[in-house]
Motif scaffolding. Structure first.
Motif, short mmCIF file in Angstrom:
data_model
loop_
_atom_site.label_atom_id
_atom_site.label_comp_id
_atom_site.label_asym_id
_atom_site.label_seq_id
_atom_site.Cartn_x
_atom_site.Cartn_y
_atom_site.Cartn_z
N GLU A 95 5.02 4.08 -18.09
CA GLU A 95 4.90 5.53 -18.21
C GLU A 95 6.12 6.14 -18.92
O GLU A 95 7.25 5.96 -18.48
CB GLU A 95 4.75 6.18 -16.83
CG GLU A 95 3.53 5.71 -16.06
CD GLU A 95 2.23 6.10 -16.74
OE1 GLU A 95 2.17 7.22 -17.31
OE2 GLU A 95 1.27 5.30 -16.72
N GLN A 115 2.69 9.71 -10.26
CA GLN A 115 1.92 9.80 -11.50
C GLN A 115 1.20 11.14 -11.60
O GLN A 115 1.06 11.72 -12.68
CB GLN A 115 0.91 8.64 -11.55
CG GLN A 115 0.03 8.60 -12.80
CD GLN A 115 0.82 8.31 -14.08
OE1 GLN A 115 2.02 8.09 -14.04
NE2 GLN A 115 0.13 8.33 -15.20
N LYS A 116 0.75 11.64 -10.47
CA LYS A 116 0.07 12.95 -10.43
C LYS A 116 1.03 14.09 -10.74
O LYS A 116 0.72 15.00 -11.52
CB LYS A 116 -0.57 13.15 -9.07
CG LYS A 116 -1.22 14.51 -8.87
CD LYS A 116 -1.75 14.64 -7.44
CE LYS A 116 -2.31 16.04 -7.17
NZ LYS A 116 -2.77 16.19 -5.76
N ASP A 170 0.82 -1.21 0.00
CA ASP A 170 0.00 0.00 0.00
C ASP A 170 0.86 1.26 0.00
O ASP A 170 0.49 2.28 -0.60
CB ASP A 170 -0.97 0.01 1.18
CG ASP A 170 -0.32 -0.33 2.51
OD1 ASP A 170 0.89 -0.62 2.54
OD2 ASP A 170 -1.03 -0.33 3.54
N LYS A 189 1.98 1.69 -3.65
CA LYS A 189 0.86 2.15 -4.49
C LYS A 189 0.60 3.64 -4.26
O LYS A 189 0.38 4.41 -5.23
CB LYS A 189 -0.38 1.33 -4.16
CG LYS A 189 -1.63 1.71 -4.95
CD LYS A 189 -1.46 1.45 -6.44
CE LYS A 189 -2.76 1.54 -7.20
NZ LYS A 189 -3.41 2.86 -7.13
N GLN A 190 0.60 4.07 -3.00
CA GLN A 190 0.37 5.48 -2.70
C GLN A 190 1.46 6.36 -3.31
O GLN A 190 1.19 7.44 -3.85
CB GLN A 190 0.33 5.68 -1.18
CG GLN A 190 -0.05 7.09 -0.74
CD GLN A 190 -0.13 7.21 0.77
OE1 GLN A 190 -0.30 6.21 1.47
NE2 GLN A 190 0.00 8.42 1.26
N THR A 191 2.69 5.89 -3.27
CA THR A 191 3.81 6.64 -3.85
C THR A 191 3.69 6.69 -5.37
O THR A 191 3.96 7.74 -5.98
CB THR A 191 5.14 5.99 -3.43
OG1 THR A 191 5.20 5.93 -1.99
CG2 THR A 191 6.33 6.80 -3.93
N MET A 192 3.30 5.60 -5.97
CA MET A 192 3.08 5.59 -7.42
C MET A 192 2.01 6.59 -7.82
O MET A 192 2.16 7.32 -8.81
CB MET A 192 2.69 4.19 -7.88
CG MET A 192 3.80 3.16 -7.81
SD MET A 192 3.23 1.47 -8.21
CE MET A 192 2.82 1.65 -9.95
N ASP A 193 0.94 6.66 -7.05
CA ASP A 193 -0.15 7.59 -7.36
C ASP A 193 0.33 9.04 -7.31
O ASP A 193 -0.01 9.85 -8.18
CB ASP A 193 -1.31 7.40 -6.37
CG ASP A 193 -2.05 6.08 -6.58
OD1 ASP A 193 -1.87 5.47 -7.65
OD2 ASP A 193 -2.78 5.66 -5.66
N LEU A 194 1.14 9.37 -6.31
CA LEU A 194 1.65 10.74 -6.19
C LEU A 194 2.61 11.06 -7.33
O LEU A 194 2.53 12.14 -7.94
CB LEU A 194 2.33 10.94 -4.84
CG LEU A 194 2.94 12.33 -4.60
CD1 LEU A 194 1.87 13.42 -4.69
CD2 LEU A 194 3.63 12.38 -3.24
#
Length: 639
Positions: free
Chosen positions: A544, A506-507, A496, A499-504
């Motif tokens: 990406e 990517q943003k 988790d 995943k949270q780091t990937m989301d940031l």
């Protein structure tokens, strides 16, 4: 490698040393040796007498022994154990007790007969300790002595709790702990003031009687004391050097713990080198340092007289070597950490394009950003880059209890001043006070207290980031789950967090990622946070396109600094920028004067930061480059 070559390579080493790629492999090999000894003695009907150690070093050894017991039927019914030491006084059921440690890490999971387990008794009256220690020695003798002694090593060079000043013929006894030993244990006890000042320990003489002795050490933090123990003169200042007198000793190390040994640190002093660009750079900088000369003033005699004749012969003339290394050092220096627009970037550490980059600074704790790279942080913002900062953990363990109460008291007074109801807040405050009134050392805080401490650090981080020039929307608080989960769980899962780091990422889609590479952080948080970032980037790179143009820069400073030969980008700071960085650090008021977990360095974080960046600048100056007030250093990580 032939025996002759091995002897040449290890000629500075005064005892046997075996180095493995990593701690896991080394621990497995040690466990296999112990298992083989047990099986051999079982076959001949003999008991196996083991001397066991505690601390972080043997944990994976014990884990492998447990696995072998459960999966390979390794039995401990015929094994007798004697532990090296125990704090005094200490209750056996205390969380910090070595009885608790050994039960948790080994004894509760194997078939050992409990009557065969011996751990020094920390509950005795002090007047009874001397007689108890004599009987401990007699028990070891009764069983025929120790077949195998497992050792770790403390940063004072202690083995067991035989601190500097211990005699080589010392027996089991009560000792006073060194201040550094107590500081190293402070996190386990919730502060150095709670660490016992004494311990019962086997003596150096007791350890020496073992028929086989293995000392294990893992990680860069142990490298300097390992060098002293292995290559230094025998001295009571470093008790582990006494082991040089025994023919039955072997040091088992991972690569990081062995990294300061001559054969790894300065290999040109022990053998002919395979010279590559990194080795040449390190060697020339080393030569300049020991001769106290700028790089461009090094002569052929300097090379020949200091073990570098091979380099001079194969890669010379030496002046060309000097010029090449000088230029490499010069090209690391830049006042444009985001790249200089409209400039030739072939000799610069960062790309010129795009002129305005998006950068994200990951900060494991809420103050690592400004402590370690505050000047570069401010410079990036001032030069117009789109800078983000991401605070990976709340840092809620590193706030004094009194500060948390004071914070809530202010909110109650504020509510009352506005004639607002504060009944719920007062109830929360009372729960906090009641808890703190009976809180034991190292007891986990209740959720309300953790929340308040986290909010204190969040407010300080916002103030510091704003001062550096960031808008609020570019300040991110991740509060990664592993940080709080790690306070109760033994086996952590980081999916988790990744995943949270990937989301940031990517943003933000950054061109630059700055991450803490200070793996000497005593809490281990930096290494965990870095591994999460690295895994996130590796996964994103598969799908990406923007990740292909993303560079990962590591910073240090809170605990240690990069060596000069490692540095790939050095950002010089003016006296005014040093002062501005100091002000940014001062926004973290809960960490000023005396932080909860200062580590082994007694200096305040802002003092550490200034003195380390000043020393980096002085090191460049001594090598013959321009003199600056301070320098922040970075290393590029290829992923």
């Amino acid at each position: 490698m032939s025996r002759l070559n091995l002897l040449e390579e290890t000629r500075f080493e005064r005892l046997s040393v075996k180095v493995y790629d990593n701690q896991q492999l080394a621990s497995k090999k040690i466990a296999q040796r112990i298992a083989a000894l047990i099986k051999k003695n079982d076959e001949s009907g003999k008991k196996t007498v083991l001397g066991l150690a505690t601390g972080a070093s043997p944990i994976k050894v014990y884990a492998e022994l447990i696995r072998m017991h459960k999966e390979e039927a390794l039995s401990f019914k015929n094994v007798v154990t004697f532990n090296l030491d125990e704090y005094f006084p200490m209750k056996p059921d205390a969380e910090q007790s070595y009885v608790t440690f050994m039960n948790r890490q080994l004894f509760d999971h194997i078939d050992i007969v409990r009557e065969n387990v011996h751990i020094p008794d920390g509950t005795l009256e002090e007047k009874s300790v001397a007689e108890y220690c004599l009987n401990y020695e007699k028990k070891i003798t009764f069983y025929g002595g120790l077949d195998f002694q497992l050792l770790g090593i403390g940063r004072t060079g202690h083995i067991g709790f035989n601190e500097p000043g211990s005699a080589p013929n010392s027996g089991t006894r009560l000792v006073t702990l060194d201040d550094l030993t107590r500081r190293d244990a402070s996190r386990d006890f919730g502060g150095k003031e709670n660490v016992p000042t004494k311990a019962i320990t086997m003596g150096v003489g007791t350890i020496f009687k073992a028929r086989e002795i293995i000392l294990m050490a893992w990680g860069k933090k142990k490298a300097s004391i390992i060098k002293k123990a292995v290559e230094g003169e025998i001295s009571s200042d470093v008790p582990a050097t006494y082991l040089q007198l025994s023919p039955n000793v072997e040091f088992v190390l991972d690569k990081e713990a062995a990294s300061d040994l001559t054969r790894f640190d300065t290999p040109w002093l022990v053998r002919d080198c395979m010279w590559d660009s990194n080795t040449i750079k390190k060697a020339v900088i080393w030569l300049a340092d020991i001769t106290q000369k700028p790089v461009l003033k090094l002569t052929e005699d300097d090379y020949n007289n200091n073990g570098m004749a091979q380099l001079a012969t194969e890669m010379g003339p030496v002046y060309n070597l000097n010029i090449d290394i000088f230029n490499q050092l010069q090209h690391t220096i830049t006042g444009w950490p985001g790249g200089k627009p409209n400039a030739d970037d072939s000799q610069r550490p960062e790309r010129a394009k795009p002129a305005r980059k998006t950068a994200i600074i990951f900060s494991p704790h809420p103050d690592d950003d400004v402590i370690s790279m505050g000047g570069t942080f401010i410079r990036l913002a001032d030069q117009g880059h789109n800078v983000h900062v991401a605070y990976q953990t709340s840092g809620n363990t590193a706030v004094w209890d009194e500060d948390a109460l004071r914070f809530v008291e202010f909110n109650i007074d504020f509510a009352k001043a506005r004639q607002e109801s504060c009944t719920d807040l007062e109830a929360t405050y009372q729960r906090m006070k009641d808890f703190l009134a009976s809180k034991t050392p190292n007891q986990p805080d209740i959720p309300e207290l953790l929340m308040v401490k986290g909010l204190i650090r969040k407010g300080e981080a916002i103030a510091g980031a704003r001062f550096a020039g960031l808008p609020d929307e570019n300040i991110h608080f991740m509060d990664l789950p592993f940080y709080d989960r790690g306070k109760t769980a033994k086996d952590l899962v980081f999916e988790d967090d990744i995943k949270q780091t990937m989301d940031l990422l990517q943003k933000v889609k950054p061109h630059q990622v700055f991450a803490a590479g200070d793996f000497a952080d005593p809490h281990g948080t930096h290494k965990v946070c870095f591994n999460i970032i690295l895994e996130a980037l590796k996964r994103l790179k598969q799908t990406e396109e923007w990740v292909k143009d993303c560079w990962l820069w590591l910073y240090r400073g809170a605990w240690h600094e990069f060596e000069i030969h490692e540095i790939q980008m050095a950002v010089p700071l003016s006296p005014q920028e040093v002062l501005k960085k100091r002000q940014a650090i001062f926004k973290h008021q809960s960490q000023k004067d005396m932080p909860v977990f200062p580590g082994e360095d007694a200096r305040e974080f802002w003092v550490r930061a200034e003195e380390r960046t000043s020393e980096t600048a002085k090191a460049y100056d001594r090598l013959g480059l321009a003199e600056y007030e301070a320098m922040e250093a970075f290393v590029k990580w290829e992923f």
